[in-house]
Design a protein around this motif. Structure first.
Motif, short mmCIF file in Angstrom:
data_model
loop_
_atom_site.label_atom_id
_atom_site.label_comp_id
_atom_site.label_asym_id
_atom_site.label_seq_id
_atom_site.Cartn_x
_atom_site.Cartn_y
_atom_site.Cartn_z
N ILE A 214 0.86 -1.18 0.00
CA ILE A 214 0.00 0.00 0.00
C ILE A 214 0.90 1.23 0.00
N THR A 215 0.74 2.09 -0.99
CA THR A 215 1.55 3.30 -1.08
C THR A 215 0.72 4.52 -0.66
N GLN A 216 1.42 5.52 -0.12
CA GLN A 216 0.77 6.77 0.28
C GLN A 216 1.09 7.84 -0.75
N ARG A 217 0.03 8.46 -1.30
CA ARG A 217 0.20 9.50 -2.30
C ARG A 217 -0.75 10.64 -1.97
N SER A 218 -0.18 11.79 -1.62
CA SER A 218 -0.98 12.91 -1.18
C SER A 218 -1.84 12.47 0.01
N ARG A 219 -3.15 12.52 -0.10
CA ARG A 219 -4.02 12.12 1.02
C ARG A 219 -4.66 10.75 0.78
N GLN A 220 -4.05 9.96 -0.08
CA GLN A 220 -4.65 8.67 -0.45
C GLN A 220 -3.72 7.52 -0.06
N SER A 221 -4.35 6.40 0.31
CA SER A 221 -3.66 5.11 0.45
C SER A 221 -4.06 4.29 -0.77
N ILE A 222 -3.06 3.82 -1.54
CA ILE A 222 -3.35 3.25 -2.85
C ILE A 222 -2.77 1.85 -2.97
N GLY A 223 -3.59 0.93 -3.45
CA GLY A 223 -3.15 -0.40 -3.84
C GLY A 223 -3.35 -0.57 -5.33
N THR A 224 -2.36 -1.14 -6.02
CA THR A 224 -2.42 -1.28 -7.47
C THR A 224 -2.28 -2.75 -7.85
#
Length: 427
Positions: free
Chosen positions: A217-227
Motif C-alpha cells: 500500500i503506497t501513500q500519495r498525497s491524502r490517499q492510500s493506494i493499492g495497485t
C-alpha cells in the motif's frame, strides 16, 4: 465443368467445430468425492486461459464427454422484501409498531428512519400468533445516525436467523451529541418510521473467492493506494480490506476503484466509489458497533484484456488507515456434474474456436441437498494438444490463390474461344 468444380472446392466451408481433447490447450484433473452430484470451485487462474464466458470448458471421463452446469453464488431469496407495518404509534416518548414479516427465514430488518443525529434502542420480540400474544424476546439493538460527527448511520437490526411471521418493535430514541431537542418532537417521532425492508438471510448471501491480493500500500498525497495487474477475463465483483488487528479506532473513508484496460487511452478508464467504516463507541449509555470493510465493485474490466486496477482510500486530513491488504474478489463459481463412481475426470479448456455447449443437464440443473465436493487440480498443459485444422475456406486462408485460379480459368476459356473461332473459319 472442371473449372466450376475447382471453384466449389476452393469455396467449401468446413462444418461446425467439434470438441476434442486434442484441440484444448489446458487440462485439470477433477476428483469427485463420492458418486452422485459433485461440484468443484472454479479458481480465478482458470479465466485467462479459457475462452470468454468459459464457453470452451469441456469435461471428459476417459473418452466420454460429461455434461456439466456452472453455478454462480448468489442470494437464494429475492434481493429484499418489504415488511408490513401495523399499529404504529407512541407509548410515552417511545415509538412502537408491529411487523408482518415475509414468509421465509431472515436475519436482518432494515428500518428506513427519518431524521439525523439520533441514537435509538430497538427492543424486538416475535411470535407466531397473529394477535401478537406469547411473544419471545429477540434482543435489544442500537441504531444511530452520527452525521454531525462525520461517522456513519446504522438502522439495521441484526438477528439470529428466524422465520417468526410477527414482530413487535419498540424504539427508545434520544439525541446524539450536539443536536437540537426540537428535532425529537412527538410529531417528528410519529413520522420517524418510514418503511421496513428485509434483506436475504445472511446464510443465503453470496460467497466470494479472492482473485488478487496486495499488501503493498503506497501513500500519495491524502490517499492510500493499492495497485493490481489483473489478467484478462477475471471477473471482479467486490473489493475488501484487511486492517492491522491492533487498530481499534473509528473511521469512515471514501474509496475510489479505477480500472484501465491495458493498451487503451486514459478515457477508457472506469471509476467506482464506495465507503468503508467502523464505529465502535458508547454514547448516552448505548453501545454502538458497526463495521463495513468491503465495497461492491463490478468492474467493466471483467474484460477481454488485461487491466490495471487501482484502489484508493481517501484519508482527508486523518492519519492513513493501517491497511494490511486489499483483496479483489469474485463471486464464487462452481462446475457441477453427475458421476456414477469416483473415477477422476479431466477438465479441458483453451480452444477459442468452440461455441458454448448446450446440455440438457445445465438447463435442468438444480442444486440438491446431497452435493459432494470435488477437487479441482492444478492447471497443466495438455500433452496431447495439437492445433485445430484451419476450418476457413481456402479462399480466406490463401486469398491470392483465387486470383491465380481465376486467371487460369480465363486463359482456359480464351483458348477454348480461339479454337472454336478457328473451327468456324475452317467450315
Amino acid at each position: 465443368m472442371k473449372s466450376a468444380i475447382l471453384l466449389a472446392l476452393l469455396l467449401w466451408q468446413a462444418g461446425p467445430e467439434t470438441p476434442s481433447p486434442h484441440y484444448l490447450r489446458y487440462q485439470r484433473i477433477v476428483a469427485p468425492s463420492a458418486p452422485g452430484q459433485n461440484c468443484a470451485v472454479i479458481d480465478p487462474q482458470l479465466f485467462p486461459h479459457a475462452a470468454a464466458s468459459l464457453k470452451d470448458l469441456r469435461l471428459f471421463q476417459g473418452t466420454r464427454e460429461v455434461p456439466y452446469a456452472i453455478t454462480l453464488s448468489e442470494p437464494q431469496q429475492p434481493d429484499s422484501d418489504t415488511a408490513t407495518i401495523r399499529n404504529l404509534g407512541l407509548r410515552g416518548r417511545n415509538i412502537v409498531f408491529d411487523l408482518e414479516m415475509p414468509n421465509r427465514p431472515y436475519t436482518e430488518i432494515d428500518l428506513d428512519l427519518a431524521g439525523h443525529d439520533f441514537l435509538a434502542t430497538a427492543t424486538v420480540s416475535g411470535t407466531r400468533d397473529p394477535n401478537y400474544v406469547n411473544q419471545t424476546h429477540l434482543g435489544d439493538f442500537t441504531l444511530f445516525d452520527l452525521t454531525t460527527q462525520h461517522l456513519s448511520r446504522n438502522t439495521a437490526i441484526h438477528l439470529q436467523e428466524t422465520s417468526l411471521p410477527y414482530l413487535h418493535v419498540e424504539l427508545a430514541v434520544s439525541l446524539a451529541a450536539g443536536t437540537s431537542a426540537s428535532s425529537l418532537t412527538p410529531e417528528a417521532l410519529q413520522k420517524m418510521v418510514q418503511s421496513v425492508t428485509v434483506p436475504p438471510s445472511r446464510e443465503a448471501q453470496s460467497l466470494y473467492t479472492t482473485a488478487a491480493r496486495s499488501s503493498t500500500i503506497t501513500q500519495r498525497s491524502r490517499q492510500s493506494i493499492g495497485t493490481f495487474a489483473l489478467p484478462e477475463r477475471i471477473p471482479i465483483e467486490r473489493v475488501s480490506f484487511d486492517l492491522a488487528p491492533t487498530y481499534k479506532a473509528n473511521f469512515s473513508r471514501d474509496v475510489r476503484i479505477t480500472d484501465h484496460p491495458d493498451g487503451t487511452a486514459n478515457s477508457a478508464s472506469e471509476t467506482l466509489a464506495g465507503t468503508i467504516l467502523r464505529v465502535h463507541l458508547t454514547q448516552a449509555g448505548r453501545e454502538i458497533r458497526q463495521e463495513q470493510l468491503s465495497v461492491p465493485a463490478t468492474l467493466g474490466s471483467n474484460m477481454q484484456s488485461a487491466a490495471t486496477v487501482q484502489v484508493a482510500v481517501e484519508n482527508g486530513d486523518d492519519t492513513p488507515l493501517p491497511i494490511a491488504a486489499i483483496r479483489l474478489e469474485m463471486r464464487q463459481r462452481k462446475i457441477c456434474f453427475d458421476t456414477s463412481d469416483t473415477q477422476a475426470l479431466t477438465l479441458y479448456y483453451g480452444d477459442p474456436g468452440l461455441t458454448a455447449p448446450q446440455y440438457d443437464y445445465a438447463r435442468l440443473f438444480s442444486a440438491s441437498g446431497a452435493i459432494h465436493t470435488a477437487q479441482l487440480g492444478p492447471e497443466q498443459l495438455n500433452a496431447a494438444y495439437r492445433d485445430r485444422p484451419d476450418a476457413r475456406p481456402l479462399t480466406e486462408r490463401r486469398p491470392h490463390l483465387l486470383w491465380i485460379i481465376l486467371l487460369v480459368v480465363i486463359c482456359i476459356l480464351a483458348i477454348i474461344a480461339i479454337r472454336s473461332s478457328k473451327n468456324i473459319h475452317h467450315h
